[in-house]
Design a protein around this motif. Structure first.
Motif, PDB file in Angstrom:
ATOM      1  N   ALA A 239       0.832  -1.203   0.000  1.00  0.00           N
ATOM      2  CA  ALA A 239       0.000   0.000   0.000  1.00  0.00           C
ATOM      3  C   ALA A 239       0.865   1.251   0.000  1.00  0.00           C
ATOM      4  N   SER A 240       1.897   1.270   0.812  1.00  0.00           N
ATOM      5  CA  SER A 240       2.786   2.434   0.866  1.00  0.00           C
ATOM      6  C   SER A 240       3.530   2.631  -0.450  1.00  0.00           C
ATOM      7  N   LEU A 241       4.025   1.533  -1.009  1.00  0.00           N
ATOM      8  CA  LEU A 241       4.748   1.645  -2.271  1.00  0.00           C
ATOM      9  C   LEU A 241       3.808   2.076  -3.400  1.00  0.00           C
ATOM     10  N   GLY A 242       2.562   1.645  -3.325  1.00  0.00           N
ATOM     11  CA  GLY A 242       1.592   2.098  -4.311  1.00  0.00           C
ATOM     12  C   GLY A 242       1.348   3.598  -4.221  1.00  0.00           C
ATOM     13  N   LEU A 243       1.289   4.134  -3.003  1.00  0.00           N
ATOM     14  CA  LEU A 243       1.151   5.586  -2.827  1.00  0.00           C
ATOM     15  C   LEU A 243       2.351   6.305  -3.428  1.00  0.00           C
ATOM     16  N   GLY A 244       3.539   5.771  -3.185  1.00  0.00           N
ATOM     17  CA  GLY A 244       4.742   6.385  -3.731  1.00  0.00           C
ATOM     18  C   GLY A 244       4.747   6.372  -5.245  1.00  0.00           C
ATOM     19  N   ASP A 260       0.193  10.630 -17.766  1.00  0.00           N
ATOM     20  CA  ASP A 260      -0.122   9.842 -16.579  1.00  0.00           C
ATOM     21  C   ASP A 260      -1.086   8.718 -16.946  1.00  0.00           C
ATOM     22  N   SER A 261      -0.744   7.502 -16.555  1.00  0.00           N
ATOM     23  CA  SER A 261      -1.585   6.353 -16.873  1.00  0.00           C
ATOM     24  C   SER A 261      -1.242   5.208 -15.929  1.00  0.00           C
ATOM     25  N   LYS A 262      -2.052   4.164 -15.968  1.00  0.00           N
ATOM     26  CA  LYS A 262      -1.758   2.972 -15.181  1.00  0.00           C
ATOM     27  C   LYS A 262      -0.425   2.344 -15.609  1.00  0.00           C
ATOM     28  N   LEU A 263      -0.172   2.409 -16.907  1.00  0.00           N
ATOM     29  CA  LEU A 263       1.088   1.855 -17.407  1.00  0.00           C
ATOM     30  C   LEU A 263       2.282   2.584 -16.810  1.00  0.00           C
ATOM     31  N   LEU A 264       2.192   3.923 -16.730  1.00  0.00           N
ATOM     32  CA  LEU A 264       3.285   4.693 -16.144  1.00  0.00           C
ATOM     33  C   LEU A 264       3.500   4.308 -14.687  1.00  0.00           C
ATOM     34  N   GLU A 265       2.409   4.103 -13.948  1.00  0.00           N
ATOM     35  CA  GLU A 265       2.521   3.721 -12.540  1.00  0.00           C
ATOM     36  C   GLU A 265       3.227   2.376 -12.399  1.00  0.00           C
ATOM     37  N   VAL A 266       2.890   1.433 -13.285  1.00  0.00           N
ATOM     38  CA  VAL A 266       3.534   0.128 -13.234  1.00  0.00           C
ATOM     39  C   VAL A 266       5.016   0.241 -13.591  1.00  0.00           C
ATOM     40  N   ILE A 267       5.325   1.085 -14.582  1.00  0.00           N
ATOM     41  CA  ILE A 267       6.731   1.287 -14.967  1.00  0.00           C
ATOM     42  C   ILE A 267       7.517   1.896 -13.806  1.00  0.00           C
ATOM     43  N   VAL A 268       6.910   2.848 -13.108  1.00  0.00           N
ATOM     44  CA  VAL A 268       7.569   3.463 -11.952  1.00  0.00           C
ATOM     45  C   VAL A 268       7.858   2.408 -10.892  1.00  0.00           C
ATOM     46  N   ILE A 269       6.869   1.569 -10.595  1.00  0.00           N
ATOM     47  CA  ILE A 269       7.073   0.511  -9.601  1.00  0.00           C
ATOM     48  C   ILE A 269       8.204  -0.426 -10.030  1.00  0.00           C
ATOM     49  N   ALA A 270       8.217  -0.793 -11.311  1.00  0.00           N
ATOM     50  CA  ALA A 270       9.257  -1.703 -11.801  1.00  0.00           C
ATOM     51  C   ALA A 270      10.640  -1.071 -11.699  1.00  0.00           C
ATOM     52  N   ALA A 271      10.758   0.207 -12.063  1.00  0.00           N
ATOM     53  CA  ALA A 271      12.060   0.876 -12.027  1.00  0.00           C
ATOM     54  C   ALA A 271      12.566   1.013 -10.595  1.00  0.00           C
ATOM     55  N   LEU A 272      11.667   1.399  -9.678  1.00  0.00           N
ATOM     56  CA  LEU A 272      12.092   1.571  -8.293  1.00  0.00           C
ATOM     57  C   LEU A 272      12.374   0.231  -7.621  1.00  0.00           C
ATOM     58  N   THR A 273      11.644  -0.810  -8.025  1.00  0.00           N
ATOM     59  CA  THR A 273      11.939  -2.143  -7.491  1.00  0.00           C
ATOM     60  C   THR A 273      13.326  -2.601  -7.933  1.00  0.00           C
ATOM     61  N   TYR A 449      12.511   6.960  -0.562  1.00  0.00           N
ATOM     62  CA  TYR A 449      11.666   6.341   0.457  1.00  0.00           C
ATOM     63  C   TYR A 449      11.111   5.009  -0.043  1.00  0.00           C
ATOM     64  N   PHE A 450      10.748   4.948  -1.320  1.00  0.00           N
ATOM     65  CA  PHE A 450      10.284   3.696  -1.908  1.00  0.00           C
ATOM     66  C   PHE A 450      11.369   2.626  -1.778  1.00  0.00           C
ATOM     67  N   VAL A 451      12.585   2.975  -2.144  1.00  0.00           N
ATOM     68  CA  VAL A 451      13.675   2.005  -2.121  1.00  0.00           C
ATOM     69  C   VAL A 451      13.978   1.563  -0.690  1.00  0.00           C
ATOM     70  N   THR A 452      14.090   2.520   0.235  1.00  0.00           N
ATOM     71  CA  THR A 452      14.401   2.144   1.618  1.00  0.00           C
ATOM     72  C   THR A 452      13.260   1.359   2.251  1.00  0.00           C
ATOM     73  N   GLY A 453      12.000   1.744   1.918  1.00  0.00           N
ATOM     74  CA  GLY A 453      10.862   1.013   2.460  1.00  0.00           C
ATOM     75  C   GLY A 453      10.831  -0.420   1.962  1.00  0.00           C
ATOM     76  N   ALA A 454      11.014  -0.605   0.645  1.00  0.00           N
ATOM     77  CA  ALA A 454      11.026  -1.959   0.085  1.00  0.00           C
ATOM     78  C   ALA A 454      12.222  -2.748   0.599  1.00  0.00           C
ATOM     79  N   ASP A 455      13.360  -2.090   0.717  1.00  0.00           N
ATOM     80  CA  ASP A 455      14.570  -2.736   1.218  1.00  0.00           C
ATOM     81  C   ASP A 455      14.361  -3.241   2.649  1.00  0.00           C
ATOM     82  N   SER A 456      13.854  -2.358   3.495  1.00  0.00           N
ATOM     83  CA  SER A 456      13.645  -2.718   4.896  1.00  0.00           C
ATOM     84  C   SER A 456      12.604  -3.813   5.034  1.00  0.00           C
ATOM     85  N   ALA A 457      11.482  -3.667   4.302  1.00  0.00           N
ATOM     86  CA  ALA A 457      10.428  -4.671   4.384  1.00  0.00           C
ATOM     87  C   ALA A 457      10.903  -6.024   3.891  1.00  0.00           C
ATOM     88  N   SER A 458      11.700  -6.032   2.851  1.00  0.00           N
ATOM     89  CA  SER A 458      12.182  -7.295   2.298  1.00  0.00           C
ATOM     90  C   SER A 458      13.163  -7.986   3.248  1.00  0.00           C
TER      91      SER A 458
END
Length: 585
Positions: A239-244, A260-273, A449-458
């Motif tokens: 949920a937090s990463l989705g907000l980011g 801005d589109s759903k595709l862009l949001e997915v690309i952002v998530i993939a790049a930050l992951t 924050y996305f990277v540190t949040g995902a890093d810490s959670a993982s």
């Protein structure tokens, strides 16, 4: 008469025989524990199934999650409110009690692993980084346009506008202040005590040993607890990463002009992951530590600029005023459930937040416990409870307060907020100097924050699925990071922001019971800790007579001790029950 002195025995420092915990500065040199196959495979199969169903049937997935959410809110909204209050009261009590002097370490002279600034930076970044960026402007403005029903303001009052501004900040402080950090403090304390004082693993279930040890159902219950912790962590973090991702995508659309589109949001998530994967291989002492410290510096640059570029005097007036209103109304705010009106508002805000914090408890609790070795319980609770809470109130006073002042003085943010809460921050920055620079800085902040949040959670998920290993295997950590990113993408595709909220509340429900049981297990252990009551421990170990002698500093003679008040003869030292050396038996 000559006396013989008995060498002083050292005070027992800790419970039982605590195994020595090796230093963890060099994580790569530590032996990692094997994967807990039942926990890993059950959680992985269930979560992957959710990802597949959400990706293939997004509409059905959204309808099902909405129906489940309505049922949870209608039947258990009260439970979230009461549980939040229990955690706050318990955290304050433990910090103020004799348990506060106990150290989260195997020896009394062990120093904290991290110095204060990195400790606070990592704790703050893991706990709320993306949320503060997303809601820093959006929530105060939302409460300004749609006043929380429990405030009961009078629109006919000449001070209505001022009261509305104060109420907006007060309710924001309520959602982001003491309650969430009390939840994190209790979870982190239980895990830190279990890991560093008792020498157990770093699993959530290990903290329940006082309730499950020696029971036939102990192992099965422990794995169930770890599974629930994994589910809560995955969906709460997603949920937090989705907000980011929403906010970065909007920033790219506004600043750079990317559609801005759903595709862009997915690309952002993939790049930050992908960026997270690179960070994951560097460990806590490098990747998370330095990224968190960098984020604190960048966040300070942002808020200091807004403070001086915005209504500085108003902010200086609003901050203490709203903090005072929050503290004075804390009891009333904490007891509102929506039973007498405003149930929909409570579900959208307070209950969602409490569920969000609870779903984050295993993640943030495990992580802050992991970085708090060597600190006393009082230091831990005061640091976790007060420092981030104070910083959060200042953050909202500067960003949210500036937006409220501008809204009341001619700048209209209503249209931007109507598009979505992710637009609010950029709307505020657009009304300040250096818009392009500040917007770029904000996107960098959210990305880190996305990277540190995902890093810490993982890292936490890797620990939960490998028997509490403090240094889980890197491939396992990467798997969980990619999984979190995939869940965030599916929730965004199926329901957007509401989909993120729905999943968070639903998954948090069973974990409320786990967290309440954790409070019982923690108190059971603290009351038995000899450091909390050294006299009782010494009496139990050495007997009543020697405990009293040690307390008053009296030295017994080898022969002819003090007179026996109960009869003739003299008492023999070191023998209980008033045994006499002479006279009548």
């Amino acid at each position: 008469m000559a006396t013989t002195e008995t060498p002083a025995e050292p005070e027992p420092e800790h419970v039982g025989s605590v195994p020595e915990i090796p230093p963890i500065e060099d994580e790569e040199r530590q032996a990692t524990l094997p994967v807990d196959r039942p926990v890993f495979w059950i959680s992985a199969v269930v979560i992957v199934a959710v990802i597949v169903v959400g990706a293939v049937f997004p509409d059905e997935f959204e309808r099902g999650s909405t129906a489940a959410l309505d049922w949870v809110i209608a039947n258990f909204g009260w439970l979230f409110i009461i549980a939040g209050n229990i955690f706050l009261v318990l955290a304050v009590y433990i910090a103020a009690s004799r348990y506060g002097n106990i150290k989260l370490a195997a020896s009394a002279d062990e120093e904290p692993e991290f110095s204060t600034l990195p400790w606070i930076s990592m704790m703050f970044a893991a706990g709320m980084g993306i949320g503060l960026m997303f809601y820093g402007v959006a929530e105060p403005l939302s409460h300004y346009f749609d006043a929380p029903p429990p405030l009961q303001l009078n629109p006919a009052s000449p001070y209505y506008a001022d009261q509305l501004q104060e109420g907006a900040l007060v309710y924001t402080y309520f959602h982001w202040g003491l309650h969430p950090w009390a939840i994190y403090a209790v979870a982190g304390l239980a895990l830190g005590y279990s890991t560093f004082r008792k020498g157990r693993g770093n699993n959530m279930s290990d903290a329940f040993e006082p309730l499950t040890a020696g029971k036939r159902w102990g192992p099965a219950t422990g794995r169930t607890i770890d599974l629930l912790a994994v589910f809560a962590t995955v969906f709460g973090t997603a949920a937090s990463l989705g907000l980011g991702a929403l906010q970065v995508a909007v920033g790219l659309n506004i600043v750079v002009g990317v559609s801005d589109s759903k595709l862009l949001e997915v690309i952002v998530i993939a790049a930050l992951t992908a960026a997270f994967v690179a960070s994951a291989f560097s460990g806590v002492h490098r990747g998370v530590k330095w990224l968190s410290t960098t984020n604190v510096v960048l966040a300070l640059i942002l808020v200091v600029f807004v403070f001086f570029a915005g209504p500085t005097l108003f902010i200086l007036d609003a901050w203490p005023n709203a903090v005072g209103g929050y503290l004075s109304q804390l009891t009333n705010l904490s007891s509102v459930t929506g039973a007498f009106g405003g149930a929909d508002w409570m579900a959208a805000w307070t209950i969602f937040y409490w569920a969000w914090w609870l779903s984050w408890a295993p993640f943030v609790g495990t992580f802050i416990a992991r970085i708090s070795r060597g600190r006393t319980i009082r230091q831990f609770i005061v640091g976790v409870l007060l420092i981030p809470s104070a910083a959060s109130t200042l953050w909202f006073a500067i960003l949210g307060g500036t937006a409220l002042w501008k809204q009341s003085n001619g700048t209209d943010y209503g249209d931007s907020l109507a598009k979505g809460e992710e637009y609010a921050l950029f709307a505020l920055l657009d009304s300040l100097p250096l818009y392009g620079l500040l917007s770029g800085l904000s996107m960098i902040l959210v990305a880190i924050y996305f990277v540190t949040g995902a890093d810490s959670a993982s890292l936490v998920l890797g620990s939960l699925s490998s028997r509490g290993s403090l240094a889980p295997k890197k491939p396992l950590v990467v798997f969980w990071g990619v999984t979190i990113g995939a869940v965030a993408a599916v929730l965004l595709l199926s329901g957007g922001l509401e989909g993120l909220k729905n999943a968070t509340i639903i998954v948090a429900l069973p974990f409320v019971v786990v967290m309440l049981a954790l409070c019982v297990a923690l108190m059971k252990e603290l009351t038995a800790d000899p450091a909390a009551n050294p006299l009782r421990h010494h009496m139990r170990q050495k007997g009543f007579r020697e405990a009293i002698r040690k307390l008053v500093g009296e030295e017994f003679q080898t022969r002819g001790g003090p007179k026996n008040p109960w009869g003739r003869g003299r008492m023999r030292p070191g023998v209980g029950g008033g045994r006499r050396t002479g006279g009548e038996e």
